[in-house]
Motif scaffolding. Structure first.
Motif, PDB file in Angstrom:
ATOM      1  N   ASN A 245       0.842  -1.194   0.000  1.00  0.00           N
ATOM      2  CA  ASN A 245       0.000   0.000   0.000  1.00  0.00           C
ATOM      3  C   ASN A 245       0.877   1.243   0.000  1.00  0.00           C
ATOM      4  N   GLY A 246       0.259   2.385   0.222  1.00  0.00           N
ATOM      5  CA  GLY A 246       0.993   3.641   0.263  1.00  0.00           C
ATOM      6  C   GLY A 246       0.850   4.448  -1.009  1.00  0.00           C
ATOM      7  N   PRO A 247       1.486   5.617  -1.050  1.00  0.00           N
ATOM      8  CA  PRO A 247       1.315   6.537  -2.189  1.00  0.00           C
ATOM      9  C   PRO A 247       1.825   5.978  -3.514  1.00  0.00           C
ATOM     10  N   LEU A 248       2.841   5.119  -3.479  1.00  0.00           N
ATOM     11  CA  LEU A 248       3.322   4.544  -4.736  1.00  0.00           C
ATOM     12  C   LEU A 248       2.311   3.535  -5.283  1.00  0.00           C
ATOM     13  N   TYR A 249       1.658   2.811  -4.403  1.00  0.00           N
ATOM     14  CA  TYR A 249       0.584   1.908  -4.850  1.00  0.00           C
ATOM     15  C   TYR A 249      -0.564   2.729  -5.446  1.00  0.00           C
ATOM     16  N   ASP A 250      -0.921   3.801  -4.781  1.00  0.00           N
ATOM     17  CA  ASP A 250      -2.003   4.649  -5.291  1.00  0.00           C
ATOM     18  C   ASP A 250      -1.676   5.191  -6.676  1.00  0.00           C
ATOM     19  N   CYS A 251      -0.400   5.461  -6.923  1.00  0.00           N
ATOM     20  CA  CYS A 251       0.032   6.016  -8.208  1.00  0.00           C
ATOM     21  C   CYS A 251      -0.034   4.971  -9.319  1.00  0.00           C
ATOM     22  N   TYR A 252       0.273   3.705  -8.999  1.00  0.00           N
ATOM     23  CA  TYR A 252       0.418   2.666 -10.014  1.00  0.00           C
ATOM     24  C   TYR A 252      -0.758   1.706 -10.114  1.00  0.00           C
ATOM     25  N   ALA A 253      -1.609   1.651  -9.102  1.00  0.00           N
ATOM     26  CA  ALA A 253      -2.717   0.693  -9.111  1.00  0.00           C
ATOM     27  C   ALA A 253      -3.644   0.952 -10.288  1.00  0.00           C
ATOM     28  N   GLY A 254      -3.955  -0.117 -11.022  1.00  0.00           N
ATOM     29  CA  GLY A 254      -4.867  -0.008 -12.149  1.00  0.00           C
ATOM     30  C   GLY A 254      -4.216   0.465 -13.427  1.00  0.00           C
ATOM     31  N   THR A 255      -2.941   0.831 -13.361  1.00  0.00           N
ATOM     32  CA  THR A 255      -2.221   1.247 -14.566  1.00  0.00           C
ATOM     33  C   THR A 255      -1.006   0.348 -14.766  1.00  0.00           C
ATOM     34  N   VAL A 256       0.014   0.536 -13.964  1.00  0.00           N
ATOM     35  CA  VAL A 256       1.220  -0.290 -14.079  1.00  0.00           C
ATOM     36  C   VAL A 256       1.030  -1.638 -13.381  1.00  0.00           C
ATOM     37  N   LEU A 257       0.542  -1.615 -12.163  1.00  0.00           N
ATOM     38  CA  LEU A 257       0.370  -2.850 -11.400  1.00  0.00           C
ATOM     39  C   LEU A 257      -0.871  -3.599 -11.880  1.00  0.00           C
ATOM     40  N   PRO A 258      -0.742  -4.887 -12.210  1.00  0.00           N
ATOM     41  CA  PRO A 258      -1.912  -5.665 -12.632  1.00  0.00           C
ATOM     42  C   PRO A 258      -2.862  -5.909 -11.461  1.00  0.00           C
ATOM     43  N   GLU A 259      -4.096  -6.247 -11.785  1.00  0.00           N
ATOM     44  CA  GLU A 259      -5.102  -6.432 -10.740  1.00  0.00           C
ATOM     45  C   GLU A 259      -4.744  -7.553  -9.772  1.00  0.00           C
ATOM     46  N   ASP A 260      -4.046  -8.561 -10.262  1.00  0.00           N
ATOM     47  CA  ASP A 260      -3.706  -9.685  -9.388  1.00  0.00           C
ATOM     48  C   ASP A 260      -2.353  -9.516  -8.701  1.00  0.00           C
ATOM     49  N   TRP A 261      -1.771  -8.320  -8.785  1.00  0.00           N
ATOM     50  CA  TRP A 261      -0.468  -8.113  -8.156  1.00  0.00           C
ATOM     51  C   TRP A 261      -0.573  -8.209  -6.649  1.00  0.00           C
ATOM     52  N   ARG A 262       0.399  -8.860  -6.054  1.00  0.00           N
ATOM     53  CA  ARG A 262       0.484  -8.964  -4.606  1.00  0.00           C
ATOM     54  C   ARG A 262       1.909  -8.603  -4.196  1.00  0.00           C
ATOM     55  N   PRO A 263       2.064  -7.909  -3.085  1.00  0.00           N
ATOM     56  CA  PRO A 263       3.422  -7.537  -2.661  1.00  0.00           C
ATOM     57  C   PRO A 263       4.212  -8.767  -2.255  1.00  0.00           C
ATOM     58  N   PRO A 264       5.509  -8.772  -2.489  1.00  0.00           N
ATOM     59  CA  PRO A 264       6.324  -9.905  -2.060  1.00  0.00           C
ATOM     60  C   PRO A 264       6.462  -9.997  -0.549  1.00  0.00           C
ATOM     61  N   GLY A 265       6.132  -8.912   0.156  1.00  0.00           N
ATOM     62  CA  GLY A 265       6.266  -8.922   1.603  1.00  0.00           C
ATOM     63  C   GLY A 265       7.718  -8.882   2.050  1.00  0.00           C
ATOM     64  N   MET A 266       8.568  -8.281   1.242  1.00  0.00           N
ATOM     65  CA  MET A 266      10.001  -8.238   1.522  1.00  0.00           C
ATOM     66  C   MET A 266      10.533  -6.840   1.251  1.00  0.00           C
ATOM     67  N   ARG A 267      11.598  -6.488   1.943  1.00  0.00           N
ATOM     68  CA  ARG A 267      12.286  -5.246   1.637  1.00  0.00           C
ATOM     69  C   ARG A 267      12.996  -5.379   0.291  1.00  0.00           C
ATOM     70  N   PRO A 268      13.295  -4.251  -0.342  1.00  0.00           N
ATOM     71  CA  PRO A 268      13.829  -4.313  -1.708  1.00  0.00           C
ATOM     72  C   PRO A 268      15.062  -5.201  -1.884  1.00  0.00           C
ATOM     73  N   LEU A 269      16.041  -5.101  -1.004  1.00  0.00           N
ATOM     74  CA  LEU A 269      17.260  -5.875  -1.216  1.00  0.00           C
ATOM     75  C   LEU A 269      16.995  -7.368  -1.134  1.00  0.00           C
ATOM     76  N   ALA A 270      16.198  -7.789  -0.164  1.00  0.00           N
ATOM     77  CA  ALA A 270      15.896  -9.213  -0.024  1.00  0.00           C
ATOM     78  C   ALA A 270      15.134  -9.723  -1.241  1.00  0.00           C
ATOM     79  N   TYR A 271      14.210  -8.924  -1.753  1.00  0.00           N
ATOM     80  CA  TYR A 271      13.444  -9.323  -2.933  1.00  0.00           C
ATOM     81  C   TYR A 271      14.359  -9.439  -4.150  1.00  0.00           C
TER      82      TYR A 271
END
Length: 402
Positions: A245-271
């Protein structure tokens, strides 16, 4: 007829001849400098660098005294976005990453061909004027602009490594020719010579499909090319990947991020590590949000990191943990990012920023500007004034002299 020698005299020259990429304590080692020095140039190549008193100029040599300045090898600007130079002054700064992004996205389809061409030409000329020998540029934002950037960089005398950036989660077109973004594929097919200077790249962990990131990284590893992507650039990125969630999700939801996108639940480096993106041959960019353990992990894996401190400051996303990165032996270099988040493309000013705000020693900054940037982009003959090599140099800002 024998060619004549050009003798360039300066108060100080730091040639870096024989220097290797520096890590950890090696960044702070004293650099060989020559006071009251002269650079002898023949046919555009270095003939020698030595004290003026030892110079034995041949008949017909021309002397150019550049005054009380310090010369270093021409710099490597390891990360730029030249295709977007036309957006200079048109984006929102100081309100965070998502606000900047939201101010830019609606404009991406509004550029005229003329203003893109003019802005790219001016940007490439400014790179040369700022003492850049080579630039790592992110392409793929505008169809046809890869060729445009390449032509104007070479016309300005600046070498370029193109990172052809995948953006989005659409079905990837990946075949035996490699995971090239659609906006770059036609240009590369039309010009095989251009393709030699290109590598597929990812935009970021939140904006590029994971299977594309893996495919691009594997392609680069097979072909001895550098793989580049933005990593840990903003708090909004971390929030999106960990919580979804957060402002970056609000910016990309429905445009860049697909409807079935789910967060990896990880910080960037670990991902990124889980996707196999890190290690030798990888060039991550920004690293602002890395914590102490992540810095250690980045260093242990051998990933290079390009710092863009002025861009980070302008967008109010934080400051990279520079001291920790240096002390843990990360291969560091510098980039200006682009004119959407910076005032100019002078990579020397990134070093000035780190000197003024984080008190990084000049010896380290000179290495970041030269031999380290060359190593991060896989360049073997850049960042040094070596006899037989290119006589490409620039003036070091006064605050970086020592």
């Amino acid at each position: 007829m024998a060619s004549s020698v050009l003798a360039i005299r300066a108060r100080t020259i730091v040639p870096l001849s024989g220097e290797s990429p520096a890590l950890g304590a090696g960044l702070f080692a004293a650099l060989k400098k020559i006071d009251n020095a002269v650079l002898l140039v023949r046919d555009g190549l270095v003939e020698d660098v030595l004290p003026w008193k030892n110079a034995r100029l041949p008949a017909g040599a021309r002397v150019r005294d550049v005054g009380p300045v310090c010369l270093i090898p021409a710099c490597v600007n390891a990360h730029t976005h030249l295709q977007l130079s036309w957006l200079a002054g048109r984006t929102l700064w100081g309100k965070g990453f998502a606000a900047w992004l939201a101010s830019m996205i609606p404009q991406l389809s509004t550029a005229s061909v003329g203003e893109v061409v003019s802005a790219v030409e001016s940007a490439c000329e400014s790179l040369a004027a700022a003492g850049a020998l080579h630039v790592g540029d992110v392409g793929g934002s505008l169809r046809g602009a890869l060729t445009l950037v390449d032509r104007h960089c070479r016309a300005a005398g600046v070498g370029v490594s193109h990172f052809c950036e995948w953006f989005g989660f659409g079905p990837p077109f990946i075949d035996n020719e490699g995971p090239w973004p659609p906006r770059c594929r036609d240009e590369l097919a039309a010009d095989p010579a251009l393709a030699v200077r290109c590598a597929p790249a990812g935009h970021a962990l939140y904006s590029t499909a994971p299977e594309v990131l893996r495919a691009a990284r594997e392609y680069c590893a097979r072909n001895n090319a550098v793989f580049s992507f933005h990593l840990a650039e903003s708090p909004e990125e971390t929030q999106l990947l960990t919580d979804g969630n957060g402002p970056l999700y609000d910016c990309y939801a429905g445009t860049v991020l697909p409807e079935d996108w789910r967060p990896p639940g990880m910080r960037p480096l670990a991902y990124a590590a889980g996707l196999g993106l890190l290690g030798p041959g990888a060039l991550a960019v920004h690293g602002v949000q890395l914590d102490a353990r992540e810095v250690e992990a980045l260093a242990a894996g051998g990933t290079a990191l390009c710092l863009c401190p002025r861009s980070n400051r302008n967008l109010d996303v934080g400051a990279p943990p520079v001291r920790a990165l240096m002390e843990n032996d990360v291969l560091l270099c510098l980039g200006t990012d682009g004119l959407t988040s910076n005032t100019d493309l002078d990579v020397r000013q990134e070093a000035v920023c780190l000197r003024e705000h984080l008190d990084v020693p000049p010896e380290a900054l000179i290495r970041l500007l030269t031999v380290n940037g060359a190593a991060a982009l896989g360049l073997s003959d850049a960042g040094r004034l070596t006899p037989g090599g290119p006589a490409a140099f620039c003036i070091l800002p006064e605050i970086l002299t020592y």
